[in-house]
Write an enzyme that holds these catalytic residues in place. Structure first.
Site, PDB file in Angstrom:
ATOM      1  CG  ASP A   1      -4.296   0.130  -2.147  1.00 24.49           C
ATOM      2  OD1 ASP A   1      -5.499  -0.129  -2.017  1.00 24.49           O
ATOM      3  OD2 ASP A   1      -3.845   1.274  -2.352  1.00 24.49           O
TER       4      ASP A   1
ATOM      5  CD  GLU B   1      15.682 -67.270  -4.581  1.00 29.40           C
ATOM      6  OE1 GLU B   1      16.596 -68.051  -4.289  1.00 29.40           O
ATOM      7  OE2 GLU B   1      15.878 -66.224  -5.229  1.00 29.40           O
TER       8      GLU B   1
ATOM      9  CG  ASP C   1      -2.091   0.960   1.089  1.00 29.98           C
ATOM     10  OD1 ASP C   1      -1.865   2.142   0.761  1.00 29.98           O
ATOM     11  OD2 ASP C   1      -3.236   0.517   1.301  1.00 29.98           O
TER      12      ASP C   1
ATOM     13  CG  ASN D   1      16.094 -67.709 -12.527  1.00 30.41           C
ATOM     14  OD1 ASN D   1      15.031 -67.462 -13.088  1.00 30.41           O
ATOM     15  ND2 ASN D   1      16.440 -67.163 -11.372  1.00 30.41           N
TER      16      ASN D   1
ATOM     17  CG  ASP E   1      11.633 -62.215 -14.138  1.00 28.36           C
ATOM     18  OD1 ASP E   1      12.278 -62.526 -13.117  1.00 28.36           O
ATOM     19  OD2 ASP E   1      12.042 -61.411 -14.994  1.00 28.36           O
TER      20      ASP E   1
END
Length: 456
Positions: A53, A369, A9, A334, A343
Site C-alpha cells: 500500500d 587418446e 497495508d 609424447n 596435444d
C-alpha cells in the site's frame, strides 16, 4: 502453495480482503501493517512477491519500495504498489523507484491475479538462472564476457501508420532506446539474432481484434524473439484481455490513452530486465558448454557422452553403433615430440573424426587418446563402413604440428558394438565396444573389430 506473498497495508480489513482473494488462488499470504514491519518481514520471510500500500502512517509505500530495491537481499522481490489515488505523480514515483506495477483501489481481481502470475513466473525464471549461474561459478567455470550495451531497440507495432507515428513522437527525447516502427506484416519476419528488437510495444488490436495477442503468441514461440520483452497496449479498463496478454507472456501492459512518461519508464524497466536475463542466460550457457566440452579438442567430454548415449539407448526401435577409438602407441608421440605436439595431434584427430560424421552422430573425447563415437540408425554394414572411414581419415595422412617440424604419423584402433534390446545403459554397450577395441590392439593395431553379441 504456489508462492508466498507479503501483503502490506495499515488497514486490517484491506489485508483480510486481499488475503481472501489470494488464498482462493492457493497463494500463501504473509501480512505486515506498516513500512518497518514490511522491511523486516521481506528480509526474514523472503516472500516471492510484495503487495504494498502506498499510504501508511510511518513511511510511504514508495519509500519502502526504494529501500527494498536498495537492499541486495530484497532487491529481486517483485513489488506491486496499491493506492486509492490515481494521480500520475504517485504512479511515476513508484515506477521510477523500482515498482513492477501500480494498481488502483478497488483492485480488479482478474488483473491482480494475472499480474501476480506473470511476476511470479518471471521471478522463478530469474531464480533458476541465478541458481545455475552460481552453480557454474562454484564449479569454476568462467563467466561470460560482458558486452557493451548500447541503446535498446524498441519495435512499435501499432494498428495503423498515424498511431505508430504518434507513439514514436511521444517517446522522442525520453531516452527509452532506439525506436522503430514495424508494420504488422513485417513483425514476424525472420530477424537476425543481432537485429531482433529488445522490446516490442504492441497494440492488442491491429488489423483485427486480438490480432496483437496472436502476434504476441507467435513472437514467444520463435527462438529469435522468444526472449524479447513485450509491452501490450490495451483499451482503457480492459482487464480481461490484460490478463490474457500477461498469461501469454507479455512482460507488461499499459492502457490507452498512452502517457509518454509512463510508457518510457515501463520500456526502460523491461529493457533492464531483458538484459539482466540475457547476461544470466549467456553466463549459464557458457558454463554449461564448459561443463560438457573437452577444452583441448572442442569435442564433448566423457560426462556428456555417457549421459547422451544413455538417452540415445532409451529410444527403442533404432539400432545404434557405438565405437571406442584409441590412438596406437600415443605415448611414443609424447615421448619423442613432446606433450605440446601430442596435444596438437589430438586436436587434429578430433577435427578429422568430426569431419567424417553427421551432426546427429555423437563424437567425444573420453580420456587421454581415447574417443567415443555413436551412430544412430546403423546396422553392421554401415558401422563397419564408418569405422573404416574414420580409421583411414586419421591414419592415412601425417599430421603437421608446427612449421618446419617433422610430420607425425599416427594410426587408430577401433572396436564396435551394436546396441541390443537387452541393453539399457551406456555402461553395458561400452563394455562390449571396449572389448572389441582390446581385440583390435591384440591383433596388431590399426584395425577395426566388431564385438560379438552379449548373452541374453
Amino acid at each position: 502453495m504456489t508462492g508466498r506473498i507479503l501483503v502490506v497495508d495499515d488497514v486490517a480489513t484491506n489485508r483480510i480482503v486481499m488475503k481472501v482473494k489470494l488464498s482462493v488462488a492457493y497463494y500463501e499470504v504473509i501480512q505486515a501493517d506498516c513500512g518497518e514491519d514490511a522491511l523486516r518481514k521481506a528480509k526474514s520471510e523472503r516472500p516471492d512477491l510484495i503487495l504494498l500500500d502506498v499510504l501508511m502512517p510511518d513511511m510511504s509505500g514508495v519509500t519502502v519500495c526504494e529501500k527494498l530495491k536498495a537492499d541486495p537481499d530484497t532487491a529481486d522481490i517483485p513489488v506491486i504498489l496499491i493506492t486509492a489515488m490515481a494521480d500520475k505523480d504517485s504512479k511515476m514515483k513508484g515506477l521510477e523507484k523500482g515498482a513492477d506495477d501500480f494498481l488502483t483501489k478497488p483492485v480488479d481481481e482478474i488483473a491482480l491475479l494475472a499480474r501476480v502470475r506473470s511476476l511470479l513466473r518471471a521471478r522463478d525464471t530469474q531464480r533458476e538462472l541465478r541458481l545455475r549461474e552460481e552453480t557454474c561459478a562454484e564449479l569454476g567455470f568462467a563467466e561470460g564476457a560482458t558486452a557493451f550495451e548500447g541503446p535498446g531497440r524498441i519495435a512499435l507495432v501499432a494498428p495503423d501508420g498515424p498511431t505508430a507515428v504518434v507513439w514514436k513522437h511521444a517517446l522522442e527525447g525520453k531516452r527509452a532506446g532506439k525506436v522503430e516502427i514495424v508494420p504488422r506484416e513485417h513483425a514476424l519476419a525472420e530477424f537476425g539474432t543481432r537485429d531482433a528488437p529488445d522490446v516490442f510495444v504492441i497494440s492488442a488490436d491491429l488489423a483485427s481484434r486480438n490480432d496483437g495477442l496472436r502476434l504476441l503468441s507467435d513472437l514467444r514461440s520463435r527462438p529469435v524473439t522468444r526472449h524479447a520483452a513485450t509491452l501490450m497496449i490495451l483499451p482503457s479498463g480492459d482487464a480481461e484481455r490484460a490478463a490474457i496478454a500477461l498469461d501469454l507472456g507479455a512482460g507488461d501492459i499499459l492502457y490507452e490513452p498512452l502517457d509518454a512518461d509512463e510508457l518510457a519508464v515501463r520500456i526502460k524497466t523491461q529493457l533492464r530486465r531483458k538484459r539482466q536475463s540475457d547476461r544470466l542466460r549467456s553466463t549459464v550457457d557458457a558454463g554449461l558448454e564448459l561443463a560438457v566440452t573437452d577444452s583441448l579438442t572442442g569435442l564433448h567430454n566423457r560426462r556428456y557422452a555417457l549421459h547422451h548415449l544413455d538417452r540415445m539407448l532409451a529410444h527403442r526401435g533404432t539400432s545404434i553403433a557405438v565405437m571406442m577409438l584409441d590412438l596406437d602407441f600415443f605415448k611414443e608421440v609424447n615421448d619423442r615430440h613432446g606433450h605440446a605436439a601430442g596435444d596438437s595431434v589430438l586436436a587434429v584427430v578430433a577435427k578429422r573424426l568430426r569431419a567424417q560424421l553427421r551432426s546427429m552422430d555423437l563424437v567425444a573425447r573420453i580420456g587421454g587418446e581415447e574417443f567415443l563415437v555413436a551412430i544412430p540408425d546403423a546396422d553392421r554394414t554401415r558401422a563397419l563402413e564408418v569405422a573404416e572411414r574414420l580409421r583411414l581419415a586419421v591414419g592415412s595422412t601425417p599430421i603437421m604440428v608446427a612449421t618446419g617440424a617433422e610430420p607425425i604419423s599416427v594410426t587408430m584402433s577401433v572396436g564396435i558394438a551394436l546396441s541390443q534390446e537387452s541393453e539399457d545403459s551406456a555402461k553395458a554397450i561400452l563394455k562390449r565396444a571396449d572389448q572389441a577395441l582390446y581385440d583390435s590392439k591384440s591383433e596388431g593395431r590399426n584395425l577395426v573389430t566388431m564385438a560379438t553379441a552379449s548373452a541374453a
